[in-house]
Design an enzyme around this catalytic site. Sequence first.
Site, short mmCIF file in Angstrom:
data_model
loop_
_atom_site.label_atom_id
_atom_site.label_comp_id
_atom_site.label_asym_id
_atom_site.label_seq_id
_atom_site.Cartn_x
_atom_site.Cartn_y
_atom_site.Cartn_z
N ASP A 1 0.70 -1.18 -0.11
CA ASP A 1 -0.08 -0.15 0.04
C ASP A 1 0.76 1.17 0.01
O ASP A 1 0.35 2.43 -0.56
CB ASP A 1 -1.09 -0.21 1.03
CG ASP A 1 -2.03 -1.06 1.05
OD1 ASP A 1 -2.01 -1.75 -0.16
OD2 ASP A 1 -2.71 -1.24 1.90
N GLY A 2 2.07 1.28 0.74
CA GLY A 2 2.78 2.41 0.59
C GLY A 2 3.30 2.59 -0.86
O GLY A 2 3.44 3.87 -1.06
N ASN B 1 -4.38 8.86 1.64
CA ASN B 1 -5.04 8.10 2.74
C ASN B 1 -5.27 9.07 4.06
O ASN B 1 -6.15 9.00 4.47
CB ASN B 1 -3.75 7.28 3.37
CG ASN B 1 -4.12 5.83 2.93
OD1 ASN B 1 -5.19 5.33 2.49
ND2 ASN B 1 -3.36 4.78 3.60
N ASP C 1 -0.61 12.25 21.43
CA ASP C 1 0.64 11.94 20.70
C ASP C 1 0.51 12.41 19.28
O ASP C 1 1.42 12.97 18.52
CB ASP C 1 1.03 10.69 20.60
CG ASP C 1 1.73 10.15 21.91
OD1 ASP C 1 2.07 10.76 22.63
OD2 ASP C 1 2.00 8.88 21.91
N THR D 1 -8.89 2.73 6.66
CA THR D 1 -8.38 1.24 7.15
C THR D 1 -6.84 1.17 7.09
O THR D 1 -6.28 -0.03 7.12
CB THR D 1 -8.74 0.29 5.95
OG1 THR D 1 -8.29 0.71 4.64
CG2 THR D 1 -10.26 -0.02 5.75
N GLY D 2 -6.37 2.47 7.40
CA GLY D 2 -4.91 2.45 7.40
C GLY D 2 -4.63 2.91 8.99
O GLY D 2 -5.00 2.02 9.89
N TYR D 3 -3.75 4.04 9.13
CA TYR D 3 -3.38 4.65 10.31
C TYR D 3 -4.50 4.47 11.42
O TYR D 3 -4.43 4.19 12.61
CB TYR D 3 -2.52 5.37 10.15
CG TYR D 3 -1.78 6.25 11.50
CD1 TYR D 3 -1.54 5.33 12.59
CD2 TYR D 3 -1.29 7.35 11.39
CE1 TYR D 3 -0.65 5.65 13.66
CE2 TYR D 3 -0.38 7.97 12.68
CZ TYR D 3 -0.28 6.87 13.85
OH TYR D 3 0.40 7.47 14.89
N SER D 4 -5.51 5.22 10.86
CA SER D 4 -6.61 5.56 11.60
C SER D 4 -7.35 4.33 12.39
O SER D 4 -7.69 4.41 13.42
CB SER D 4 -7.76 6.50 10.70
OG SER D 4 -8.83 6.60 11.29
N SER E 1 -5.84 1.78 13.10
CA SER E 1 -4.93 1.19 14.06
C SER E 1 -5.22 1.80 15.48
O SER E 1 -4.72 1.31 16.63
CB SER E 1 -3.57 1.07 13.56
OG SER E 1 -2.98 2.09 13.42
#
Length: 295
Positions: free
Chosen positions: A74-75, A147, A177, A188-191, A193
Amino acid sequence: MQIAIYSRGFVKEDLPIIQLLLDELERAEINAIIYAPFSESLQPYIRFSKPLVTFSCAEDLYGKADILVSLGGDGTLLDTVCYVRDKNIPVLGINFGRLGFLASIGKDAINAAVQALKQRTYVADKRSLLHLDSNVGLFGEVPYALNDFTIHKKDTSAMVKIHTYLNGEFLNTYWADGLIVSTPTGSTGYSLSCGGPVVFPEAGSFVITPVAPHNLNVRPVIIPDNHVLSFEVEGRSDQFLCTLDSRMETIDSTVQLAIKKEEFSISLVRLDDSNFLHTLRNKLLWGIDARNALK
């Protein structure tokens, strides 16, 4: 038809798949334009039946590529946003990585993908982008993301305070943080998690998700994407991190930031037998429960 091929690199185990892709494209009479650094690294290992045509920047693709193929995770696919920009070049992601929410076409589907390209039987889904405005011109010519946008503390510094406004009206001060603003694609990415919700790609929304908030009653919020979010950041450190997808800038408290929906979108290519629900079930293992077999 002409396609562009982009990748950050490869491991030797993937070389047979790359060779297969190039051979299948040639058999289908589809011309390939290969990202220059990637083509240089491939030359000792791959057979090329004709002289290489390469690209190095976005301008090299305009009017030359009908589709851009991303080889990686994905990156890698997120990198392609910097190359297709607003030129309406669809992106097809072949997953050489691990999870692959965006690059959802597996290595075993190379033949099917090439045939779909040749016969134009693929589906191109429009995906919205977010746009960053700032008073210091961050991220050059590509101040947008597929994203997410994030503000984050730098290194091991103390948490930051992010004063957040919605259409100019105070929303909240996040003691955390960091803070994530994601598109539906980025949900469905960083959010995700960090406890954010899964949002369907066609939903016209942004998701605001705090990263390790100090106030436990703070939760992710979904807002319409026709709103404008603005931010003021302060903390014990003089510097903070600001990101658009995988790109990063260092900022200080004098930088003014605002997020809105980008005026253009990009298209992600999928095969006919795949959709968002199919991806959720495969990647998040929804429905993979032994109790379902009892029905």
